[in-house]
Design a protein around this motif. Structure first.
Motif, PDB file in Angstrom:
ATOM      1  N   GLU A  68       0.767  -1.179  -0.010  1.00  0.00           N
ATOM      2  CA  GLU A  68      -0.110  -0.129   0.157  1.00  0.00           C
ATOM      3  C   GLU A  68       0.784   1.206  -0.069  1.00  0.00           C
ATOM      4  O   GLU A  68       1.958   1.296   0.675  1.00  0.00           O
ATOM      5  CB  GLU A  68      -0.960   0.031   1.065  1.00  0.00           C
ATOM      6  CG  GLU A  68      -2.021  -1.065   1.234  1.00  0.00           C
ATOM      7  CD  GLU A  68      -2.866  -1.089   2.516  1.00  0.00           C
ATOM      8  OE1 GLU A  68      -2.396  -0.410   3.285  1.00  0.00           O
ATOM      9  OE2 GLU A  68      -3.494  -2.123   2.350  1.00  0.00           O
ATOM     10  N   THR A  69       0.483   2.288  -0.683  1.00  0.00           N
ATOM     11  CA  THR A  69       1.432   3.509  -0.731  1.00  0.00           C
ATOM     12  C   THR A  69       0.698   4.729  -0.602  1.00  0.00           C
ATOM     13  O   THR A  69      -0.555   5.055  -1.196  1.00  0.00           O
ATOM     14  CB  THR A  69       1.740   3.521  -2.394  1.00  0.00           C
ATOM     15  OG1 THR A  69       2.401   2.264  -2.611  1.00  0.00           O
ATOM     16  CG2 THR A  69       2.891   4.645  -2.351  1.00  0.00           C
ATOM     17  N   VAL A  70       1.105   5.551   0.064  1.00  0.00           N
ATOM     18  CA  VAL A  70       0.494   7.136   0.210  1.00  0.00           C
ATOM     19  C   VAL A  70       1.657   7.878   0.282  1.00  0.00           C
ATOM     20  O   VAL A  70       2.850   7.523   0.475  1.00  0.00           O
ATOM     21  CB  VAL A  70      -0.230   7.070   1.718  1.00  0.00           C
ATOM     22  CG1 VAL A  70      -1.518   6.193   1.942  1.00  0.00           C
ATOM     23  CG2 VAL A  70       0.742   6.857   2.968  1.00  0.00           C
ATOM     24  N   VAL A 106      12.426  -1.544  -3.094  1.00  0.00           N
ATOM     25  CA  VAL A 106      11.232  -0.837  -3.384  1.00  0.00           C
ATOM     26  C   VAL A 106      11.368   0.293  -4.338  1.00  0.00           C
ATOM     27  O   VAL A 106      12.279   1.172  -4.326  1.00  0.00           O
ATOM     28  CB  VAL A 106      10.884  -0.130  -1.929  1.00  0.00           C
ATOM     29  CG1 VAL A 106       9.447   0.759  -2.118  1.00  0.00           C
ATOM     30  CG2 VAL A 106      10.462  -1.268  -0.848  1.00  0.00           C
ATOM     31  N   THR A 107      10.714   0.379  -5.448  1.00  0.00           N
ATOM     32  CA  THR A 107      10.619   1.331  -6.484  1.00  0.00           C
ATOM     33  C   THR A 107       9.310   2.188  -6.151  1.00  0.00           C
ATOM     34  O   THR A 107       8.021   1.402  -6.030  1.00  0.00           O
ATOM     35  CB  THR A 107      10.457   0.843  -7.737  1.00  0.00           C
ATOM     36  OG1 THR A 107      11.827   0.204  -7.928  1.00  0.00           O
ATOM     37  CG2 THR A 107      10.324   1.918  -8.799  1.00  0.00           C
ATOM     38  N   VAL A 108       9.407   3.642  -5.969  1.00  0.00           N
ATOM     39  CA  VAL A 108       8.223   4.248  -5.827  1.00  0.00           C
ATOM     40  C   VAL A 108       8.092   5.376  -7.259  1.00  0.00           C
ATOM     41  O   VAL A 108       8.971   5.649  -7.933  1.00  0.00           O
ATOM     42  CB  VAL A 108       8.122   5.300  -4.842  1.00  0.00           C
ATOM     43  CG1 VAL A 108       8.170   4.405  -3.416  1.00  0.00           C
ATOM     44  CG2 VAL A 108       9.508   6.079  -4.522  1.00  0.00           C
ATOM     45  N   VAL A 109       6.747   5.575  -7.522  1.00  0.00           N
ATOM     46  CA  VAL A 109       6.706   6.381  -8.830  1.00  0.00           C
ATOM     47  C   VAL A 109       5.501   7.381  -8.361  1.00  0.00           C
ATOM     48  O   VAL A 109       4.591   7.362  -7.455  1.00  0.00           O
ATOM     49  CB  VAL A 109       6.120   5.720 -10.069  1.00  0.00           C
ATOM     50  CG1 VAL A 109       7.583   4.783 -10.525  1.00  0.00           C
ATOM     51  CG2 VAL A 109       4.847   5.016  -9.669  1.00  0.00           C
ATOM     52  N   LEU A 156       3.930  10.653 -15.933  1.00  0.00           N
ATOM     53  CA  LEU A 156       4.780   9.848 -15.079  1.00  0.00           C
ATOM     54  C   LEU A 156       5.823  11.066 -14.758  1.00  0.00           C
ATOM     55  O   LEU A 156       6.587  11.555 -15.639  1.00  0.00           O
ATOM     56  CB  LEU A 156       5.692   8.640 -15.869  1.00  0.00           C
ATOM     57  CG  LEU A 156       6.914   8.301 -15.009  1.00  0.00           C
ATOM     58  CD1 LEU A 156       6.592   7.598 -13.518  1.00  0.00           C
ATOM     59  CD2 LEU A 156       7.813   7.388 -15.607  1.00  0.00           C
ATOM     60  N   ILE A 157       5.909  11.589 -13.455  1.00  0.00           N
ATOM     61  CA  ILE A 157       6.935  12.761 -13.093  1.00  0.00           C
ATOM     62  C   ILE A 157       7.889  12.420 -12.027  1.00  0.00           C
ATOM     63  O   ILE A 157       8.767  13.282 -11.681  1.00  0.00           O
ATOM     64  CB  ILE A 157       5.861  13.673 -12.621  1.00  0.00           C
ATOM     65  CG1 ILE A 157       5.097  13.277 -11.235  1.00  0.00           C
ATOM     66  CG2 ILE A 157       4.781  14.448 -13.721  1.00  0.00           C
ATOM     67  CD1 ILE A 157       4.179  14.368 -10.599  1.00  0.00           C
ATOM     68  N   TYR A 158       7.881  10.928 -11.724  1.00  0.00           N
ATOM     69  CA  TYR A 158       8.764  10.807 -10.563  1.00  0.00           C
ATOM     70  C   TYR A 158       9.224   9.378 -10.290  1.00  0.00           C
ATOM     71  O   TYR A 158       8.093   8.610 -10.671  1.00  0.00           O
ATOM     72  CB  TYR A 158       8.489  11.444  -9.236  1.00  0.00           C
ATOM     73  CG  TYR A 158       9.607  11.456  -8.134  1.00  0.00           C
ATOM     74  CD1 TYR A 158      10.733  12.156  -7.887  1.00  0.00           C
ATOM     75  CD2 TYR A 158       9.552  10.373  -7.141  1.00  0.00           C
ATOM     76  CE1 TYR A 158      11.522  11.907  -6.939  1.00  0.00           C
ATOM     77  CE2 TYR A 158      10.448  10.354  -6.099  1.00  0.00           C
ATOM     78  CZ  TYR A 158      11.545  10.909  -6.095  1.00  0.00           C
ATOM     79  OH  TYR A 158      12.424  11.036  -5.053  1.00  0.00           O
ATOM     80  N   VAL A 159      10.352   8.958 -10.304  1.00  0.00           N
ATOM     81  CA  VAL A 159      10.857   7.437  -9.933  1.00  0.00           C
ATOM     82  C   VAL A 159      12.041   7.593  -9.020  1.00  0.00           C
ATOM     83  O   VAL A 159      12.895   8.339  -9.246  1.00  0.00           O
ATOM     84  CB  VAL A 159      11.185   6.805 -11.466  1.00  0.00           C
ATOM     85  CG1 VAL A 159      11.720   5.521 -10.837  1.00  0.00           C
ATOM     86  CG2 VAL A 159      10.370   6.574 -12.394  1.00  0.00           C
ATOM     87  N   ASP A 160      11.881   6.600  -7.891  1.00  0.00           N
ATOM     88  CA  ASP A 160      12.892   6.628  -7.112  1.00  0.00           C
ATOM     89  C   ASP A 160      12.905   5.194  -6.547  1.00  0.00           C
ATOM     90  O   ASP A 160      12.198   4.468  -6.661  1.00  0.00           O
ATOM     91  CB  ASP A 160      12.889   7.392  -6.026  1.00  0.00           C
ATOM     92  CG  ASP A 160      14.332   7.751  -5.194  1.00  0.00           C
ATOM     93  OD1 ASP A 160      15.213   7.394  -5.745  1.00  0.00           O
ATOM     94  OD2 ASP A 160      14.520   8.317  -4.283  1.00  0.00           O
ATOM     95  N   GLU A 171      -0.815  13.600  -8.228  1.00  0.00           N
ATOM     96  CA  GLU A 171      -2.173  12.943  -8.244  1.00  0.00           C
ATOM     97  C   GLU A 171      -2.120  11.960  -7.441  1.00  0.00           C
ATOM     98  O   GLU A 171      -2.816  11.254  -6.696  1.00  0.00           O
ATOM     99  CB  GLU A 171      -2.834  12.915  -9.324  1.00  0.00           C
ATOM    100  CG  GLU A 171      -4.265  12.136  -9.656  1.00  0.00           C
ATOM    101  CD  GLU A 171      -5.460  13.279  -8.807  1.00  0.00           C
ATOM    102  OE1 GLU A 171      -6.418  12.398  -8.521  1.00  0.00           O
ATOM    103  OE2 GLU A 171      -5.025  14.234  -8.616  1.00  0.00           O
ATOM    104  N   LYS A 172      -1.037  10.865  -7.829  1.00  0.00           N
ATOM    105  CA  LYS A 172      -1.050   9.468  -7.263  1.00  0.00           C
ATOM    106  C   LYS A 172       0.208   9.079  -7.139  1.00  0.00           C
ATOM    107  O   LYS A 172       1.286   9.480  -7.786  1.00  0.00           O
ATOM    108  CB  LYS A 172      -1.557   8.808  -8.491  1.00  0.00           C
ATOM    109  CG  LYS A 172      -1.816   7.165  -8.130  1.00  0.00           C
ATOM    110  CD  LYS A 172      -2.546   6.425  -9.237  1.00  0.00           C
ATOM    111  CE  LYS A 172      -1.954   6.512 -10.474  1.00  0.00           C
ATOM    112  NZ  LYS A 172      -2.372   5.632 -11.640  1.00  0.00           N
ATOM    113  N   ALA A 173       0.612   8.317  -6.065  1.00  0.00           N
ATOM    114  CA  ALA A 173       1.870   7.533  -5.757  1.00  0.00           C
ATOM    115  C   ALA A 173       1.509   5.840  -5.961  1.00  0.00           C
ATOM    116  O   ALA A 173       0.483   5.540  -5.619  1.00  0.00           O
ATOM    117  CB  ALA A 173       2.250   7.894  -4.462  1.00  0.00           C
TER     118      ALA A 173
END
Length: 228
Positions: A134-136, A164-167, A175-179, A216-218
């Motif tokens: 789950e992601t917030v 763990v990859t987050v976007v 798509l505006i972010y990746v880490d 808007e969304k993670a």
């Protein structure tokens, strides 16, 4: 005439065989990408989603990123761009994300007007083993901007090597972010639930604000190595 028909038949069968062979293979496609160039600095970030749109597994190698000016001059050239995680074996329909930072003095004098990315393929790679999560996200400003990822070990073994990859996506689903981050020393016991947090740099959030980009969304993807 019979000889001509025979030759045509052989060619038709050969073409059909080649068509079937060509379709039954892995195929790498970049389905999403973005290039964010900071206004006041000579640095930028590249994000992408890379997917196997073919019919067979395929290993993903390293990529090459090339950026061009308005005059088609090459002002950015980055080799060995890797995915998060890297050098993986993608099954049909599977995907991974890519993040790369660009530090080029040429960006001081010219913006990137266009860019291209290509990836090598490999015969082998590490298999992806995803577990639900789950992601917030909660961005309070300055140095208190985090994406929180919660996941549970439902197996009977202690799990090590979580990756763990987050976007992040904006309201237009860009798509505006990746880490990514590796938690190799963290052992997750059976039936245990853990939450990890990954920091988002405040300069990135300032870029969003300046360019009227609204997060808007993670999403997050938790990988466990089969070898761990």
């Amino acid at each position: 005439m019979k000889k001509l028909i025979s030759v045509f038949t052989v060619l038709l069968l050969l073409f059909s065989s080649l068509t079937i062979s060509a379709s039954a293979e892995g195929k790498i496609k970049i389905t999403e990408k973005s290039f964010l160039e900071y206004d006041a600095d000579d640095n930028a970030y590249f994000f992408a989603k890379v997917e196997n749109v073919g019919d067979e597994p395929i290993g993903l190698g390293s990529g090459k990123l090339v950026g061009f000016s308005d005059d088609d001059d090459i002002i950015v050239s980055e080799s060995y761009v890797t995915s998060c995680p890297s050098y993986v074996l993608l099954q049909p329909g599977e995907f991974v994300y890519v993040r790369d930072s660009v530090w080029e003095s040429n960006l001081k004098n010219s913006d990137v007007a266009d860019y291209k990315i290509s990836f090598e393929t490999r015969e082998r790679g590490s298999e992806l083993n995803l577990i639900p999560c789950e992601t917030v996200f909660n961005f309070k400003g300055d140095f208190d901007n985090y994406i929180y990822v919660t996941f549970t070990n439902t197996s009977n073994d202690i799990l090590y090597g979580a990756y763990v990859t987050v976007v992040l996506y904006d309201k237009e689903e860009n798509l505006i972010y990746v880490d990514s981050n590796s938690y190799s020393s963290l052992g997750i016991h059976p039936e245990s639930t853990v939450t990890v947090k990954q920091y988002v740099d405040n300069d990135m959030l300032k870029y969003y604000s300046t360019h009227h980009v609204e997060v808007e969304k993670a999403q997050a993807f938790v990988y466990i190595s089969p070898d761990e």
